[in-house]
Write an enzyme that holds these catalytic residues in place. Structure first.
Site, PDB file in Angstrom:
ATOM      1  N   GLN A 144       0.833  -1.338   0.041  1.00 41.77           N
ATOM      2  CA  GLN A 144       0.036   0.210   0.075  1.00 41.77           C
ATOM      3  C   GLN A 144       0.959   1.266  -0.035  1.00 41.77           C
ATOM      4  OE1 GLN A 144      -2.987  -0.386   3.331  1.00 41.77           O
ATOM      5  NE2 GLN A 144      -4.363  -0.613   1.565  1.00 41.77           N
ATOM      6  N   TYR A 147      -1.783   4.030  -0.981  1.00 39.81           N
ATOM      7  CA  TYR A 147      -2.777   4.282  -0.005  1.00 39.81           C
ATOM      8  C   TYR A 147      -2.100   4.923   1.462  1.00 39.81           C
ATOM      9  CZ  TYR A 147      -6.903   3.003   3.119  1.00 39.81           C
ATOM     10  OH  TYR A 147      -7.864   2.851   3.930  1.00 39.81           O
TER      11      TYR A 147
HETATM   12  N1  CAA Z   1       5.339  -8.199   4.772  1.00 39.54           N
HETATM   13  C1  CAA Z   1       6.409  -8.817   4.285  1.00 39.54           C
HETATM   14  N2  CAA Z   1       6.267  -9.513   3.154  1.00 39.54           N
HETATM   15  C2  CAA Z   1       4.917  -9.622   2.624  1.00 39.54           C
HETATM   16  C3  CAA Z   1       3.926  -9.235   3.406  1.00 39.54           C
HETATM   17  C4  CAA Z   1       4.256  -8.495   4.477  1.00 39.54           C
HETATM   18  N3  CAA Z   1       3.014  -7.767   5.110  1.00 39.54           N
HETATM   19  N4  CAA Z   1       2.613  -9.549   2.472  1.00 39.54           N
HETATM   20  C5  CAA Z   1       3.120 -10.196   1.619  1.00 39.54           C
HETATM   21  N5  CAA Z   1       4.495 -10.364   1.664  1.00 39.54           N
HETATM   22  C6  CAA Z   1       5.522 -11.268   0.670  1.00 39.54           C
HETATM   23  C7  CAA Z   1       4.785 -12.560   0.376  1.00 39.54           C
HETATM   24  O1  CAA Z   1       5.542 -13.298   1.852  1.00 39.54           O
HETATM   25  C8  CAA Z   1       5.212 -13.203  -0.654  1.00 39.54           C
HETATM   26  O2  CAA Z   1       6.858 -13.109  -0.651  1.00 39.54           O
HETATM   27  P1  CAA Z   1       7.454 -14.496  -1.446  1.00 39.54           P
HETATM   28  O3  CAA Z   1       7.452 -14.042  -2.798  1.00 39.54           O
HETATM   29  O4  CAA Z   1       8.868 -14.574  -1.033  1.00 39.54           O
HETATM   30  O5  CAA Z   1       6.825 -15.726  -1.094  1.00 39.54           O
HETATM   31  C9  CAA Z   1       5.596 -11.795  -1.590  1.00 39.54           C
HETATM   32  O6  CAA Z   1       5.331 -10.624  -0.818  1.00 39.54           O
HETATM   33  C10 CAA Z   1       4.130 -11.730  -2.540  1.00 39.54           C
HETATM   34  O7  CAA Z   1       2.869 -11.916  -1.605  1.00 39.54           O
HETATM   35  P2  CAA Z   1       1.715 -12.334  -1.975  1.00 39.54           P
HETATM   36  O8  CAA Z   1       1.706 -13.867  -2.681  1.00 39.54           O
HETATM   37  O9  CAA Z   1       0.491 -11.883  -1.232  1.00 39.54           O
HETATM   38  O10 CAA Z   1       1.544 -11.302  -3.580  1.00 39.54           O
HETATM   39  P3  CAA Z   1       0.361 -10.780  -4.211  1.00 39.54           P
HETATM   40  O11 CAA Z   1       0.850 -10.015  -5.324  1.00 39.54           O
HETATM   41  O12 CAA Z   1      -0.551 -11.603  -4.470  1.00 39.54           O
HETATM   42  O13 CAA Z   1      -0.318  -9.723  -3.167  1.00 39.54           O
HETATM   43  C11 CAA Z   1      -0.639  -7.901  -1.935  1.00 39.54           C
HETATM   44  C12 CAA Z   1       0.146  -8.805  -2.636  1.00 39.54           C
HETATM   45  C13 CAA Z   1      -1.637  -7.181  -2.766  1.00 39.54           C
HETATM   46  C14 CAA Z   1       0.193  -6.727  -1.096  1.00 39.54           C
HETATM   47  C15 CAA Z   1      -1.430  -8.737  -0.775  1.00 39.54           C
HETATM   48  O14 CAA Z   1      -0.402  -9.543   0.032  1.00 39.54           O
HETATM   49  C16 CAA Z   1      -2.267  -7.922   0.020  1.00 39.54           C
HETATM   50  O15 CAA Z   1      -3.576  -7.725  -0.368  1.00 39.54           O
HETATM   51  N6  CAA Z   1      -1.951  -7.685   1.348  1.00 39.54           N
HETATM   52  C17 CAA Z   1      -2.761  -6.931   2.261  1.00 39.54           C
HETATM   53  C18 CAA Z   1      -2.624  -5.497   1.851  1.00 39.54           C
HETATM   54  C19 CAA Z   1      -3.454  -4.620   3.020  1.00 39.54           C
HETATM   55  O16 CAA Z   1      -3.449  -4.992   4.146  1.00 39.54           O
HETATM   56  N7  CAA Z   1      -4.228  -3.902   2.558  1.00 39.54           N
HETATM   57  C20 CAA Z   1      -5.183  -3.443   3.333  1.00 39.54           C
HETATM   58  C21 CAA Z   1      -6.467  -3.279   2.814  1.00 39.54           C
HETATM   59  S1  CAA Z   1      -7.955  -2.736   3.798  1.00 39.54           S
HETATM   60  C22 CAA Z   1      -7.779  -0.918   4.006  1.00 39.54           C
HETATM   61  O17 CAA Z   1      -6.764  -0.397   3.367  1.00 39.54           O
HETATM   62  C23 CAA Z   1      -8.130  -0.395   4.964  1.00 39.54           C
HETATM   63  C24 CAA Z   1      -7.580   0.303   5.874  1.00 39.54           C
HETATM   64  O18 CAA Z   1      -7.440   1.553   6.062  1.00 39.54           O
HETATM   65  C25 CAA Z   1      -6.982  -0.704   7.170  1.00 39.54           C
END
Ligand code: CAA
Length: 241
Positions: A144, A147
């Site tokens: 993010q 964001y």
């Molecule tokens: N910290 C460290 N590494 C992370 C991580 C984190 N928090 N999240 C993912 N990774 C790493 C994974 O371990 C993975 O590593 P490897 O390739 O070594 O295995 C790599 O990143 C890819 O992870 P994904 O398979 O999940 O990758 P993706 O491209 O499918 O998705 C993402 C990436 C879009 C960031 C997904 O992890 C996601 O949606 N994360 C949540 C983000 C989040 O919290 N959003 C909040 C939405 S709600 C909101 O925004 C409202 C609010 O105000 C709170």
């Protein structure tokens, strides 16, 4: 006549709860929305609150929306800048479009709305601006960069404007929700969301009403000495200094 409040993104999610709460507190409320006509109609049918469609990222469209609201309900005394979207992606895959959409809709929107109610609030000697930031603007969040930047930007915007509004009876504050049970949060992949919930000491997602009640308090006469503040509502997931 009671004061008039505008809630952007006010027909769904956290914004809907804020609109309803402000109405219950006795304000005249207009709820802005961007595109989902069906949800807006259902919202108005259910709550009796006026829904006004305009794009918060478009300065001229905001001006037209505000003119409609003012004609119907009178000048806007309370604004909750709540409209926001996510376009999550790890930075190495984030496009300029994903960056720009979030900056425009989540941050520039607050300029577009606040700038166009500000002069009237100054003239009338009263105003309440509540900017909905996020835990992820306070601590940053993997995936993010856009964001987190926009939501942190709202905090700086608030701190500057609080100083400018103070002598004119205008308070400007931030509410920084944690993970709240809304469509936006439910869109996070389930396994990722489970991991996030495990890091919330209170042990659950927040409720939209728990954000709405904070906004209603900040909008009230009682909160006149609170300005420039960031009110964190996140179940102790992140304890900001
Ligand atoms: N910290 C460290 N590494 C992370 C991580 C984190 N928090 N999240 C993912 N990774 C790493 C994974 O371990 C993975 O590593 P490897 O390739 O070594 O295995 C790599 O990143 C890819 O992870 P994904 O398979 O999940 O990758 P993706 O491209 O499918 O998705 C993402 C990436 C879009 C960031 C997904 O992890 C996601 O949606 N994360 C949540 C983000 C989040 O919290 N959003 C909040 C939405 S709600 C909101 O925004 C409202 C609010 O105000 C709170």
């Amino acid at each position: 006549m009671s004061r008039t409040a505008l809630v952007t993104g006010g027909t769904r999610g956290i914004g809907k709860a804020i609109s309803v709460h402000l109405k219950q507190a006795g304000y005249q409320v207009a709820a802005n929305y961007g595109g989902n006509d069906e949800a807006a109609k259902a919202f108005t049918d259910e709550t009796g609150i006026m829904a006004v469609k305009f794009d918060v990222a478009d300065y001229a469209a905001v001006g037209e929306g505000l003119a409609t609201i003012t004609a119907e309900l009178g000048p806007v005394d309370i604004v909750v800048n709540n409209a926001g979207v996510t376009r999550d992606a790890p930075f190495h895959r984030m496009t300029l479009e994903q960056w720009q959409q979030v900056i425009d809709i989540d941050l520039t929107s607050a300029f577009n709305v606040t700038r166009q109610v500000w002069d009237g609030m100054r003239e009338r000697g009263f105003g309440r601006i509540v900017n909905i930031s996020s835990i992820n603007g306070q601590k940053g969040q993997f995936g993010q960069a856009n964001y987190s930047a926009a939501k942190a930007g709202l905090i700086g915007f608030t701190k500057a404007l609080a100083q400018e509004g103070a002598k004119k009876g205008i308070t400007v504050n931030v509410v920084a929700p944690g993970y709240i049970d809304t469509e936006m949060v439910r869109a996070v992949p389930e396994n990722v969301l489970e991991g996030i919930i495990a890091t919330i000491p209170v042990g659950r997602l927040g409720k939209a009403e728990e954000i709405a009640s904070m906004c209603a308090y900040l909008a009230s006469e009682d909160a006149g000495f609170i300005t420039g503040a960031t009110m964190t509502v996140n179940g102790a997931q992140y304890i900001a200094g």
